[in-house]
Design an enzyme around this catalytic site. Structure first.
Site, PDB file in Angstrom:
ATOM      1  N   ARG A  80       0.838  -1.188   0.000  1.00 53.47           N
ATOM      2  CA  ARG A  80       0.000   0.000   0.000  1.00 53.47           C
ATOM      3  C   ARG A  80       0.884   1.252   0.000  1.00 53.47           C
ATOM      4  NH1 ARG A  80      -3.582  -2.595  -1.542  1.00 53.47           N
ATOM      5  NH2 ARG A  80      -5.567  -3.059  -0.549  1.00 53.47           N
ATOM      6  N   HIS A 112      -0.762   0.346  -9.669  1.00 52.03           N
ATOM      7  CA  HIS A 112      -1.538  -0.526  -8.778  1.00 52.03           C
ATOM      8  C   HIS A 112      -2.177  -1.676  -9.575  1.00 52.03           C
ATOM      9  CE1 HIS A 112      -3.902  -0.772  -4.748  1.00 52.03           C
ATOM     10  NE2 HIS A 112      -3.730  -1.969  -5.280  1.00 52.03           N
TER      11      HIS A 112
END
Ligand code: NDP
Ligand code: OXD
Length: 314
Positions: free
Chosen positions: A229, A277
């Site tokens: 993350r 991502h």
């Protein structure tokens, strides 16, 4: 009371089509609501399938029996301070997600070990300059997080001959993978790591863990791969460590702000590889099938598959 069970899909910005079709196949008896328009009788919704639900959205669904995260991580759900904590939360554990992440980790560990980035730069300059890579058994790879994803990636790296280690809350016993556990063992883990891979969940305890103090403990010339993350990484600390030459390179799939803003210095940094991502994507068909199995369990008053420990945050 509604005559069919109702499921709401809440994922701002993501078209619901693939999920609607997957649920039509695995659970045709359930009414699928896209969550875009105002929902009539929200108290009759039993199931919520979510990615980054707006603050307070789940608390309004007073009849919820289970919330399903559309990802393996659940920080995007627990960021909602009004999350109804009596409702079980289930996350994605799926073979396609796991193999996707392992492919990404193996690809980038190999690329850093063999310095593919140097080859690409020298190709662009039409320069023929062979260089020797270190032997794999001289390269120490360390994985932060030895859970579903970290452990699979570590196991798949074993046959390459790397010196592997992992860091987790609890100690692991895995052939070919040295286990470090807890904060006390973090410095020793970092001190023996040439290529650091972050696959931790984002929690209070792990937020900002990739920072100057952490980088200083890595050996000179170490590399960092963050596929977990954006909140794990202090981006300015990484740039400083790359610019002073302490770190030799980084691969980043996740960012403090996503999409990564056009003016971020990370885009054009010569030592950084940016991916948007996409290290591992949730497969709608197989994940919807697991969610339908979880629903059957919850109807029998059993926990769903892959339940999240809300107190621990992962
Ligand atoms: P798991 O919950 O299976 O594993 C988490 C691991 O981290 C466990 O080994 C756990 O230790 C360890 N851990 C958690 N907190 C701490 C801590 N404070 N100190 C030390 N170790 C800790 O998660 P997954 O492997 O399924 O997923 C990891 C993360 O990957 C997700 O949370 C998500 O953020 C990210 N992800 C990113 C994707 C992408 O496309 N970029 C795709 C999918 C996931 P223990 O085993 O002892 O509990
Ligand atoms: C996940 C993700 O958490 O896609 O699964 O990031």
């Amino acid at each position: 009371m509604a005559d069919r069970e109702r499921l709401v899909f809440i994922s701002p910005g993501e078209p619901p089509k693939a999920w609607e079709s997957a649920f039509r196949t695995v659970a045709p008896e359930i009414e699928f609501l896209s969550g875009k328009a105002e929902i009539a009788a929200p108290e009759t919704i039993e199931w919520a399938v979510v990615w980054k639900p707006p603050q307070g959205a789940l608390a309004k669904l007073t009849g919820l029996k289970c919330v399903f995260s559309l990802g393996a991580g659940v920080d995007h759900v627990l960021a909602d301070s009004e999350y109804p904590r009596h409702v079980p939360l289930s996350r994605v554990v799926d073979p396609y997600l796991t193999s996707g992440m392992t492919e990404y980790v193996v690809l980038h560990v190999l690329a850093h070990h063999r310095d593919l980035f140097r080859n690409l730069k020298e190709q662009a300059e039409a320069r023929w300059k062979p260089f020797a890579a270190k032997r794999a058994d001289e390269v120490r790879v360390g994985i932060l997080g030895l859970g579903e994803l970290g452990l699979d990636a570590a196991r798949k790296l074993v046959p390459f001959g790397y010196r592997l280690a992992g860091w987790s809350n609890t100690r692991k016993s895995e052939p070919g993978i040295e286990s470090f556990a807890g904060l006390d063992e973090l410095p020793a883990f970092l001190g023996r790591t040439d290529i650091l891979v972050c696959l931790l969940p984002l929690t209070e305890a792990t937020s900002g863990i990739l920072n100057t103090a952490t980088f200083d403990l890595l050996p000179q010339g170490a590399r960092v791969i963050n596929a977990a993350r954006g909140g794990h990484l202090i981006e300015s600390d990484l740039i400083d460590a790359l610019d002073t030459g302490h770190l030799a390179g980084a691969t980043l799939d996740v960012f403090q702000q996503e999409p990564l803003p056009a003016d971020s210095p990370l885009w054009a940094h010569p030592k950084v590889v940016v991916t948007p991502h996409m290290a591992a994507m949730t497969d709608a068909r197989s994940t919807a099938m697991a969610m339908a199995e979880s629903m059957a369990r919850v109807r029998r008053d059993e926990p769903p598959l892959n339940p999240v420990d809300l107190a621990r945050g992962y």
